[in-house]
Design a protein around this motif. Structure first.
Motif, short mmCIF file in Angstrom:
data_model
loop_
_atom_site.label_atom_id
_atom_site.label_comp_id
_atom_site.label_asym_id
_atom_site.label_seq_id
_atom_site.Cartn_x
_atom_site.Cartn_y
_atom_site.Cartn_z
N TRP A 64 1.36 11.44 -0.57
CA TRP A 64 1.59 10.50 -1.67
C TRP A 64 2.97 10.65 -2.28
O TRP A 64 3.48 9.75 -2.91
CB TRP A 64 0.53 10.72 -2.76
N SER A 71 5.68 10.73 -0.83
CA SER A 71 6.78 10.26 0.00
C SER A 71 7.09 8.79 -0.21
O SER A 71 7.77 8.19 0.60
CB SER A 71 6.47 10.54 1.47
N GLY A 72 6.65 8.21 -1.32
CA GLY A 72 6.88 6.79 -1.58
C GLY A 72 8.35 6.41 -1.60
O GLY A 72 8.79 5.53 -0.86
N ILE A 113 0.83 -1.21 0.00
CA ILE A 113 0.00 0.00 0.00
C ILE A 113 0.87 1.25 0.00
O ILE A 113 0.63 2.19 -0.75
CB ILE A 113 -0.93 0.00 1.24
N PHE A 114 1.93 1.25 0.83
CA PHE A 114 2.70 2.48 0.96
C PHE A 114 3.61 2.74 -0.23
O PHE A 114 4.06 3.86 -0.43
CB PHE A 114 3.49 2.48 2.26
N PHE A 115 3.90 1.70 -1.01
CA PHE A 115 4.70 1.95 -2.21
C PHE A 115 3.81 2.26 -3.42
O PHE A 115 4.29 2.63 -4.47
CB PHE A 115 5.59 0.75 -2.54
N LEU A 116 2.54 2.08 -3.24
CA LEU A 116 1.60 2.30 -4.35
C LEU A 116 1.73 3.68 -4.98
O LEU A 116 1.73 3.80 -6.21
CB LEU A 116 0.18 2.08 -3.84
N PRO A 117 1.87 4.76 -4.18
CA PRO A 117 1.98 6.09 -4.79
C PRO A 117 3.16 6.23 -5.74
O PRO A 117 3.12 7.06 -6.64
CB PRO A 117 2.15 7.02 -3.60
N VAL A 118 4.22 5.43 -5.51
CA VAL A 118 5.36 5.49 -6.43
C VAL A 118 4.86 5.28 -7.85
O VAL A 118 5.37 5.84 -8.82
CB VAL A 118 6.39 4.40 -6.05
N ILE A 119 3.82 4.47 -7.98
CA ILE A 119 3.32 4.10 -9.29
C ILE A 119 2.45 5.18 -9.90
O ILE A 119 2.55 5.47 -11.09
CB ILE A 119 2.48 2.81 -9.20
N ILE A 120 1.56 5.77 -9.10
CA ILE A 120 0.57 6.64 -9.72
C ILE A 120 0.68 8.10 -9.34
O ILE A 120 -0.05 8.92 -9.86
CB ILE A 120 -0.86 6.16 -9.41
#
Lengths: 327, 310
Positions: B187, B189-190, B128-135
């Motif tokens: 978001w 801070s991924g 979940i916390f790495f998800l923002p890296v994607i979008i």
């Protein structure tokens, strides 16, 4: 008597402390609640936009107007998605976007890997200077050089609406955030034991063999992270696409992000071909299109989500092994 | 001491360039050759061109032609004369940096520490916390903030507005922006979480155990062990945050939009780009001075002693 109760009190206090806060080995109840509470709260904050988007995109027009249907659509309808697929010319754009993201990603990963390896493994004159240049190229804003770069590519007749400018820049280690990728590989290859490469050299392995047989297999974690990041960067990029491909062309190469940024205008033109007045157009934008725009947004990040879903297990694990941290 | 000795040695015995060394040089240069060409063409040369644009008048007639200016800083003076909003934008950029940088970095550290502790579903939380890296980039963010998905619904906007009305506009506006796009800021801070996490995993566990035995509580170990050992990561993350936060924004839009505007063009845009580059460099310098390692020798020495004792 008084001494004994004091001792008992102390024991009781320690027991409660152990239950609530815990010891070095085990967590107490309070710590657990605090940690999991925080994690779940932050997870919600992180997932909120996605959930919001998903819920909105599934709503029908009636649901959007109805304030009681705030989160859960009364009847799940795919009509928004159907419309968004048509507006974005989805399948064609998807194929082109995959082509436009995958090819530069592979080039960039390979080149950055070999450059990072070169910096980490070999000593050569001016190495410090070049490392400084690498850092500088990362720190300074891209905008300072993007215009001259474009003019240069134009003079070389590379900006003809094909993938060429992306290919050239990524093959020369100047793609999106290439410097960062090189630094990741540099840090990683610096950690690979030198003895291993020396032993290979003694055994007669040449340059290519020691790179492809030892350095590459050892750096799979870094490769994975760089592939994922670079793919995402190329996928989400709009500046370069606008610059190199001149933005949106009807039949040319384009990306879903470009389609998404022009979504409202395209939709309004499709749905209300007779209305050209901006007033009406903007009004339609604010009231009607919400769900469809969200469906379009969802569709354009769906491939990324799938890609991440497939890779995430390896990704999350490899993050542990990789030295992005740069010491 | 050691360094000085090495230098003296180097003077006494000048290095002979052996065949082996030559081969290493050749292999090194061969490895970095593509990048070397690329940096020459697309960075060094383009930098020079961009500077030329900023200090000359660009005329587009069958290619780019440069004409000298009346005085050296004419373009820059023009920028400040024509772009009346630029000082305000610069002010906004700086206040945003001051507000966002500590939030992003400290939030990332907290999340990384939580993820690094003994928890169940660690993989799930990490995902979940790495998800923002994607979008968390580009038009998706713009669309989401446009739909009001960027703010936390739990914080009432009215209360905030009345509270903020005490302050003057130049403080109230950035703070309001901050709250209305809090999720989007978090978001961002991924990658920082990722960097902190891999840093935290390298801190030897014995350090914490030794501190516990010596009677330190969680609060003390955080300030005396975690923060000092994380200091290089904090610097790295702060720099990364500044760079990524600067990669988009109203000044960047201004740079790309003025290129095609009549009466402005390449020179104008290049001048703004250089002002912006200078601004970012200044921010980076401040960050570097704030977070660099100062007299950490003591800490390292003590750590070593603790490790030895343990």
């Amino acid at each position: 008597m008084g001494k004994k109760t004091g001792l008992e009190k102390e024991v009781l206090r320690l027991r409660w402390k152990r239950r609530l806060i815990g010891t070095t080995k085990h967590w107490g109840l309070a710590s657990k609640i605090a940690v999991y509470g925080l994690l779940i709260l932050f997870s919600f904050v992180y997932l909120y936009p996605l959930l919001h988007m998903l819920a909105q995109s599934l709503m029908s027009t009636a649901d959007l107007m109805d304030t009681s249907a705030n989160w859960i659509p009364t009847d799940v309808s795919g009509e928004n998605y159907e419309k968004a697929i048509i507006v974005m010319d989805y399948w064609m754009s998807l194929l082109r976007n995959i082509y436009l993201a995958v090819v530069p990603t592979l080039c960039q990963t390979f080149i950055c890997s070999i450059v990072g390896y070169g910096f980490a493994r070999y000593n050569f004159p001016l190495k410090k200077f070049f490392m400084g240049l690498l850092l500088l190229s990362y720190l300074l804003p891209v905008q300072a050089v993007s215009m001259p770069n474009f003019l240069l590519l134009q003079n070389l007749n590379l900006t003809d609406g094909t993938i060429k400018p992306f290919l050239v820049t990524s093959l020369l280690g100047q793609g999106v955030n290439s410097a960062l990728c090189i630094l990741i590989f540099y840090n990683f290859h610096k950690q690979t034991p030198r003895v291993l490469l020396d032993a290979a050299q003694i055994d007669g392995a040449g340059y290519f063999r020691s790179y492809f047989r030892i350095a590459v297999p050892m750096s799979t974690a870094a490769i994975l992270v760089v592939v994922l990041f670079t793919f995402v960067w190329y996928w989400n990029d709009t500046n370069l696409v606008n610059l190199y491909l001149g933005g949106y062309h009807k039949d040319g190469l384009t990306t879903l992000m470009i389609r998404l940024s022009g979504f409202e205008v395209k939709y309004a033109a499709m749905e209300f071909p007779s209305i050209t007045e901006s007033g009406l157009l903007s009004r339609q934008k604010t009231t009607m299109n919400d769900a469809i725009v969200m469906a379009g947004t969802m569709l354009s990040i769906l491939p990324l989500l799938i890609f991440y879903g497939v890779l995430q297990r390896y990704f999350v694990e490899s993050v542990d092994h990789i030295g992005i941290t740069g010491e | 001491m050691n360094k000085r000795k090495k230098k003296a040695d180097a003077k006494k015995y000048p290095r002979r360039i052996t065949k082996r060394m030559l081969r290493e040089w050749a292999q090194g240069y061969f490895s970095i050759l593509p990048w070397l060409i690329g940096i020459g063409i697309f960075f060094v040369y383009s930098m020079i061109r961009s500077l030329q644009f900023a200090f000359n008048t660009v005329i587009l007639s069958g290619g780019v032609q440069l004409e000298p200016l009346n005085y050296t800083f004419e373009n820059f003076a023009n920028v400040f004369a024509k772009e009346t909003s630029l000082p305000i934008l610069i002010g906004e950029y700086l206040t945003n940096m001051v507000l966002r940088l500590p939030i992003i970095v400290s939030f990332a550290l907290i999340i990384a520490m939580l993820l690094n502790s003994r928890i169940r579903f660690r993989l799930g939380f990490r995902m979940i916390f790495f998800l923002p890296v994607i979008i968390a980039t580009g038009p998706v963010m713009a669309k989401l903030t446009g739909q009001g998905a960027g703010s936390i619904p739990l914080i009432s906007q009215e209360t905030l507005a009345t509270f903020l009305s005490i302050f003057p506009d130049y403080i109230a506006n950035p703070v309001r922006d901050l709250f209305s796009s809090l999720i989007m800021i978090l978001w961002n801070s991924g990658i920082q979480i990722l960097v902190f996490l891999s840093g935290l995993q390298k801190v030897p566990f014995t350090l914490y155990e030794a501190a516990k035995i010596d009677g330190a509580n969680g609060w003390e170990t955080f300030w005396k062990i975690t923060i000092p050992t994380m200091k290089p990561m904090i610097l790295l993350n702060a720099v990364y945050t500044v760079v990524t936060q600067s990669a988009s924004g109203s000044i960047v839009d201004l740079i790309s939009s003025t290129v095609t505007e009549v009466g402005k063009g390449y020179s104008h845009s290049a001048a703004i780009a250089w002002i912006y580059a200078l601004l970012i460099s200044l921010v980076l310098l401040v960050v570097f001075l704030l977070f660099r390692e100062r007299s950490d020798k003591n800490v390292k020495y003590e750590t070593k002693r603790v490790v030895k004792r343990g």
